[in-house]
Design a protein around this motif. Structure first.
Motif, PDB file in Angstrom:
ATOM      1  N   TYR A 168       0.811  -1.219   0.000  1.00 34.59           N
ATOM      2  CA  TYR A 168       0.000   0.000   0.000  1.00 34.59           C
ATOM      3  C   TYR A 168       0.845   1.269   0.000  1.00 34.59           C
ATOM      4  CZ  TYR A 168      -4.345  -2.555   0.432  1.00 34.59           C
ATOM      5  OH  TYR A 168      -5.418  -3.368   0.170  1.00 34.59           O
ATOM      6  N   LEU A 169       2.011   1.215   0.618  1.00 39.18           N
ATOM      7  CA  LEU A 169       2.903   2.369   0.551  1.00 39.18           C
ATOM      8  C   LEU A 169       3.217   2.701  -0.907  1.00 39.18           C
ATOM      9  CD1 LEU A 169       5.534   1.709   3.392  1.00 39.18           C
ATOM     10  CD2 LEU A 169       3.519   3.194   3.468  1.00 39.18           C
ATOM     11  N   VAL A 213       6.478 -11.878  -6.979  1.00 37.10           N
ATOM     12  CA  VAL A 213       5.530 -11.789  -8.089  1.00 37.10           C
ATOM     13  C   VAL A 213       4.212 -12.461  -7.697  1.00 37.10           C
ATOM     14  CG1 VAL A 213       5.050 -12.540 -10.456  1.00 37.10           C
ATOM     15  CG2 VAL A 213       7.304 -11.613  -9.868  1.00 37.10           C
ATOM     16  N   ARG A 214       4.309 -13.622  -7.081  1.00 36.72           N
ATOM     17  CA  ARG A 214       3.105 -14.327  -6.613  1.00 36.72           C
ATOM     18  C   ARG A 214       2.375 -13.521  -5.539  1.00 36.72           C
ATOM     19  NH1 ARG A 214       5.212 -20.574  -5.740  1.00 36.72           N
ATOM     20  NH2 ARG A 214       5.215 -21.207  -7.941  1.00 36.72           N
ATOM     21  N   GLU A 215       3.139 -12.931  -4.633  1.00 36.15           N
ATOM     22  CA  GLU A 215       2.558 -12.155  -3.545  1.00 36.15           C
ATOM     23  C   GLU A 215       1.773 -10.965  -4.085  1.00 36.15           C
ATOM     24  OE1 GLU A 215       4.035  -9.477   0.301  1.00 36.15           O
ATOM     25  OE2 GLU A 215       5.504 -10.568  -0.917  1.00 36.15           O
ATOM     26  N   LEU A 216       2.327 -10.296  -5.094  1.00 35.07           N
ATOM     27  CA  LEU A 216       1.642  -9.149  -5.681  1.00 35.07           C
ATOM     28  C   LEU A 216       0.298  -9.575  -6.268  1.00 35.07           C
ATOM     29  CD1 LEU A 216       1.666  -6.151  -6.503  1.00 35.07           C
ATOM     30  CD2 LEU A 216       2.862  -6.824  -8.595  1.00 35.07           C
ATOM     31  N   ALA A 217       0.302 -10.692  -6.982  1.00 33.45           N
ATOM     32  CA  ALA A 217      -0.944 -11.199  -7.563  1.00 33.45           C
ATOM     33  C   ALA A 217      -1.959 -11.540  -6.469  1.00 33.45           C
ATOM     34  CB  ALA A 217      -0.658 -12.429  -8.422  1.00 33.45           C
ATOM     35  N   LYS A 218      -1.485 -12.157  -5.416  1.00 31.26           N
ATOM     36  CA  LYS A 218      -2.365 -12.566  -4.314  1.00 31.26           C
ATOM     37  C   LYS A 218      -2.991 -11.367  -3.629  1.00 31.26           C
ATOM     38  CE  LYS A 218      -2.342 -15.215   0.018  1.00 31.26           C
ATOM     39  NZ  LYS A 218      -1.494 -15.997   0.964  1.00 31.26           N
ATOM     40  N   ARG A 219      -2.226 -10.303  -3.456  1.00 27.96           N
ATOM     41  CA  ARG A 219      -2.732  -9.126  -2.753  1.00 27.96           C
ATOM     42  C   ARG A 219      -3.902  -8.480  -3.490  1.00 27.96           C
ATOM     43  NH1 ARG A 219       0.540  -7.065   1.196  1.00 27.96           N
ATOM     44  NH2 ARG A 219      -1.385  -5.964   1.746  1.00 27.96           N
ATOM     45  N   TYR A 220      -3.901  -8.595  -4.824  1.00 29.02           N
ATOM     46  CA  TYR A 220      -4.990  -8.006  -5.598  1.00 29.02           C
ATOM     47  C   TYR A 220      -6.235  -8.891  -5.631  1.00 29.02           C
ATOM     48  CZ  TYR A 220      -2.818  -3.718  -7.132  1.00 29.02           C
ATOM     49  OH  TYR A 220      -2.275  -2.454  -7.154  1.00 29.02           O
ATOM     50  N   LYS A 221      -6.168 -10.038  -4.988  1.00 26.95           N
ATOM     51  CA  LYS A 221      -7.346 -10.882  -4.831  1.00 26.95           C
ATOM     52  C   LYS A 221      -8.062 -10.595  -3.513  1.00 26.95           C
ATOM     53  CE  LYS A 221      -5.526 -14.659  -7.670  1.00 26.95           C
ATOM     54  NZ  LYS A 221      -5.106 -16.086  -7.707  1.00 26.95           N
ATOM     55  N   GLU A 222      -7.430  -9.786  -2.671  1.00 26.13           N
ATOM     56  CA  GLU A 222      -8.010  -9.412  -1.389  1.00 26.13           C
ATOM     57  C   GLU A 222      -8.883  -8.163  -1.550  1.00 26.13           C
ATOM     58  OE1 GLU A 222      -4.605  -8.701   0.993  1.00 26.13           O
ATOM     59  OE2 GLU A 222      -3.937 -10.796   1.020  1.00 26.13           O
ATOM     60  N   THR A 226      -7.414   0.540   1.244  1.00 19.36           N
ATOM     61  CA  THR A 226      -7.331   1.980   1.042  1.00 19.36           C
ATOM     62  C   THR A 226      -7.268   2.257  -0.453  1.00 19.36           C
ATOM     63  OG1 THR A 226      -6.097   3.992   1.604  1.00 19.36           O
ATOM     64  CG2 THR A 226      -4.810   2.047   1.135  1.00 19.36           C
ATOM     65  N   ASN A 227      -7.554   3.487  -0.833  1.00 24.69           N
ATOM     66  CA  ASN A 227      -7.469   3.892  -2.240  1.00 24.69           C
ATOM     67  C   ASN A 227      -8.221   2.900  -3.138  1.00 24.69           C
ATOM     68  OD1 ASN A 227      -6.677   5.537  -4.344  1.00 24.69           O
ATOM     69  ND2 ASN A 227      -4.528   5.583  -3.706  1.00 24.69           N
ATOM     70  N   LYS A 228      -9.461   2.621  -2.777  1.00 25.19           N
ATOM     71  CA  LYS A 228     -10.221   1.534  -3.399  1.00 25.19           C
ATOM     72  C   LYS A 228     -10.435   1.713  -4.897  1.00 25.19           C
ATOM     73  CE  LYS A 228     -12.659   0.408   0.887  1.00 25.19           C
ATOM     74  NZ  LYS A 228     -13.978   0.265   1.548  1.00 25.19           N
ATOM     75  N   ALA A 229     -10.716   2.932  -5.325  1.00 28.54           N
ATOM     76  CA  ALA A 229     -10.967   3.171  -6.751  1.00 28.54           C
ATOM     77  C   ALA A 229      -9.730   2.837  -7.577  1.00 28.54           C
ATOM     78  CB  ALA A 229     -11.386   4.619  -6.971  1.00 28.54           C
ATOM     79  N   LEU A 230      -8.577   3.287  -7.117  1.00 28.45           N
ATOM     80  CA  LEU A 230      -7.338   3.006  -7.835  1.00 28.45           C
ATOM     81  C   LEU A 230      -7.010   1.521  -7.762  1.00 28.45           C
ATOM     82  CD1 LEU A 230      -4.923   4.091  -9.400  1.00 28.45           C
ATOM     83  CD2 LEU A 230      -3.786   4.545  -7.231  1.00 28.45           C
ATOM     84  N   PHE A 231      -7.181   0.927  -6.595  1.00 30.05           N
ATOM     85  CA  PHE A 231      -6.941  -0.508  -6.407  1.00 30.05           C
ATOM     86  C   PHE A 231      -7.731  -1.317  -7.436  1.00 30.05           C
ATOM     87  CE2 PHE A 231      -7.943  -4.651  -4.732  1.00 30.05           C
ATOM     88  CZ  PHE A 231      -6.827  -5.063  -4.020  1.00 30.05           C
ATOM     89  N   ASN A 232      -9.006  -1.039  -7.560  1.00 27.57           N
ATOM     90  CA  ASN A 232      -9.860  -1.805  -8.465  1.00 27.57           C
ATOM     91  C   ASN A 232      -9.522  -1.562  -9.926  1.00 27.57           C
ATOM     92  OD1 ASN A 232     -11.391  -3.058  -6.433  1.00 27.57           O
ATOM     93  ND2 ASN A 232     -12.707  -1.264  -6.217  1.00 27.57           N
ATOM     94  N   LYS A 233      -9.065  -0.355 -10.240  1.00 32.00           N
ATOM     95  CA  LYS A 233      -8.641  -0.058 -11.613  1.00 32.00           C
ATOM     96  C   LYS A 233      -7.383  -0.838 -11.971  1.00 32.00           C
ATOM     97  CE  LYS A 233      -7.276   3.771 -14.628  1.00 32.00           C
ATOM     98  NZ  LYS A 233      -7.006   5.243 -14.698  1.00 32.00           N
ATOM     99  N   VAL A 234      -6.434  -0.840 -11.052  1.00 31.83           N
ATOM    100  CA  VAL A 234      -5.167  -1.545 -11.281  1.00 31.83           C
ATOM    101  C   VAL A 234      -5.400  -3.048 -11.369  1.00 31.83           C
ATOM    102  CG1 VAL A 234      -2.884  -2.052 -10.317  1.00 31.83           C
ATOM    103  CG2 VAL A 234      -3.814   0.271 -10.172  1.00 31.83           C
ATOM    104  N   LYS A 235      -6.304  -3.548 -10.575  1.00 31.63           N
ATOM    105  CA  LYS A 235      -6.580  -4.982 -10.471  1.00 31.63           C
ATOM    106  C   LYS A 235      -6.845  -5.627 -11.830  1.00 31.63           C
ATOM    107  CE  LYS A 235      -9.632  -8.139  -7.926  1.00 31.63           C
ATOM    108  NZ  LYS A 235     -10.734  -8.195  -6.914  1.00 31.63           N
ATOM    109  N   GLU A 236      -7.479  -4.896 -12.741  1.00 34.95           N
ATOM    110  CA  GLU A 236      -7.807  -5.431 -14.056  1.00 34.95           C
ATOM    111  C   GLU A 236      -6.559  -5.763 -14.878  1.00 34.95           C
ATOM    112  OE1 GLU A 236     -10.403  -2.747 -16.037  1.00 34.95           O
ATOM    113  OE2 GLU A 236     -11.753  -2.511 -14.317  1.00 34.95           O
TER     114      GLU A 236
END
Length: 375
Positions: A168-169, A213-222, A226-236
């Motif tokens: 998140y930082l 690399v695996r950890e990054l992918a896993k974090r976007y499944k949670e 914070t910063n939910k709008a950006l999080f969801n945009k990046v997730k795609e």
């Protein structure tokens, strides 16, 4: 005490490694690979090509963003440990520090919060037309593809988890200048990888890369915290990004398993070409990952391989140096190089102060650090 020294070494390694990469790559920053070969020979640039009047290798522009972001990070950590100000305010500190640099270069600065503004010797090499300057001064992150965040994001990986989650930082701080998902993902992967390298004593360098690399992918499944709008945009964009980032790790595994030596240079050059030119954030990170892990025991060779690219040679080499420096105190780079980097004394002092700010210290030590960085 041993752990403190270890983290100090890795903090110094990250900043000095980045500085070495910046000094190496800056003179050929705008040249194509063919132009580099035409100028330096078939193997391209293999050593520092510019020396100033003092006999030092001058820093490039990109490392300046790292140094000012470090200044901001120190201020944030001081406020956290002395006033319990949480990490959600970190973006503000970094933004102020970057704005200090950009406004100084633009000739419009007045009041500032970064003591590095007073280090006039840092400003020997500047590019007033750098796009990152205008992005920072406009105070609005770009939605276009841009690599600005990679210029300043690496020090976040050095911060202990007590202060904040590297995932998140990086998400929040990268969005100071960048809103394109691939640029943010690249910044996150770099920060998380450096953090895991610095604080993990068990896994191999290659394993840390694969697991990050695996950890990054896993974090976007949670669910986003914070910063939910950006999080969801990046997730795609995560699935494609993850598949691409598996490539350098597969190439490294093959090279290390087969113990390729005879055609090592040709093999590395071919793989780097396949990973990209270094013109986008994900290409820069992929090349830096490959070079740093492939030549983990020979930082000089890693930086030599990383710098001879068609894209941003300075940025690729700088990030390769930051990653490798985070694994050690950059002891494998010859003393002449480490001591001949322009303003290495300022960088070492900044690294020492970051390492000090990044842990619990006495009230007297904290106050001395706060007073030193007060403007």
């Amino acid at each position: 005490m041993e752990e403190r020294i270890r983290l100090l070494n890795r903090t110094m390694g990250c900043l000095l490694g980045g500085a070495s990469g910046s000094a190496l790559g800056h003179p050929i920053k705008t040249l194509s690979k063919q132009e580099i070969k035409n100028r330096y020979g078939m193997h391209g640039l293999i050593y520092f090509s510019v020396v100033n009047e003092q006999g030092h290798f001058p820093l490039g522009d990109d490392i300046m963003y790292t140094l000012f972001a470090t200044n901001g990070l120190i201020n944030a950590l001081n406020d956290y440990y002395s006033n319990n100000k949480p990490s959600k305010y970190l973006s503000g500190y970094i933004r102020k520090a970057l704005h200090d640099y950009a406004s100084y270069i633009n000739g419009s600065h007045n009041k500032h919060s970064s003591i590095l503004i007073n280090k006039k010797e840092l400003f020997n090499t500047i590019d007033k037309n750098d796009k990152t300057i205008s992005i920072i001064l406009n105070k609005e992150a770009t939605t276009e593809r841009d690599m600005s965040a990679l210029k300043y994001i690496a020090p976040l990986g050095l911060v202990n988890k007590e202060y904040g989650d590297p995932f998140y930082l990086a998400l929040n701080v990268a969005s100071i200048t960048n809103l394109h998902p691939l640029d943010i993902l690249s910044a996150q992967l770099l920060v998380m990888f450096i953090h895991n390298v610095v604080y993990d004593r068990e896994r191999s360098f290659w394993r840390i890369g694969k697991d990050t690399v695996r950890e990054l992918a896993k974090r976007y499944k949670e669910a986003p915290k914070t910063n939910k709008a950006l999080f969801n945009k990046v997730k795609e964009y995560v699935p494609g990004f993850i598949e691409y980032m598996k490539k350098p790790l597969i190439y490294v595994q093959y090279a290390l398993t087969k113990n390729i030596k005879g055609e090592e240079f040709d093999e590395a050059t071919r793989i780097i070409d396949e990973l990209g030119k270094g013109n986008t954030s994900e290409e820069v990170i992929a090349i830096a990952l490959y070079c740093s892990i492939r030549y983990q025991n020979d930082p000089g060779k890693a930086m030599k391989a990383s710098v001879n690219v068609d894209g941003d040679s300075e940025l690729v080499s700088m990030i390769t140096g930051q990653i490798l420096g985070s694994t050690r105190s950059f002891i494998d780079i010859p003393d002449m190089v480490r001591t001949n980097i322009e303003n290495d004394d300022i960088i070492e002092e900044l690294a020492k102060d970051l390492a000090l700010a990044n842990r619990v210290i006495s009230e007297e030590e904290r106050q001395e650090l706060i007073d030193k960085y007060k403007c």
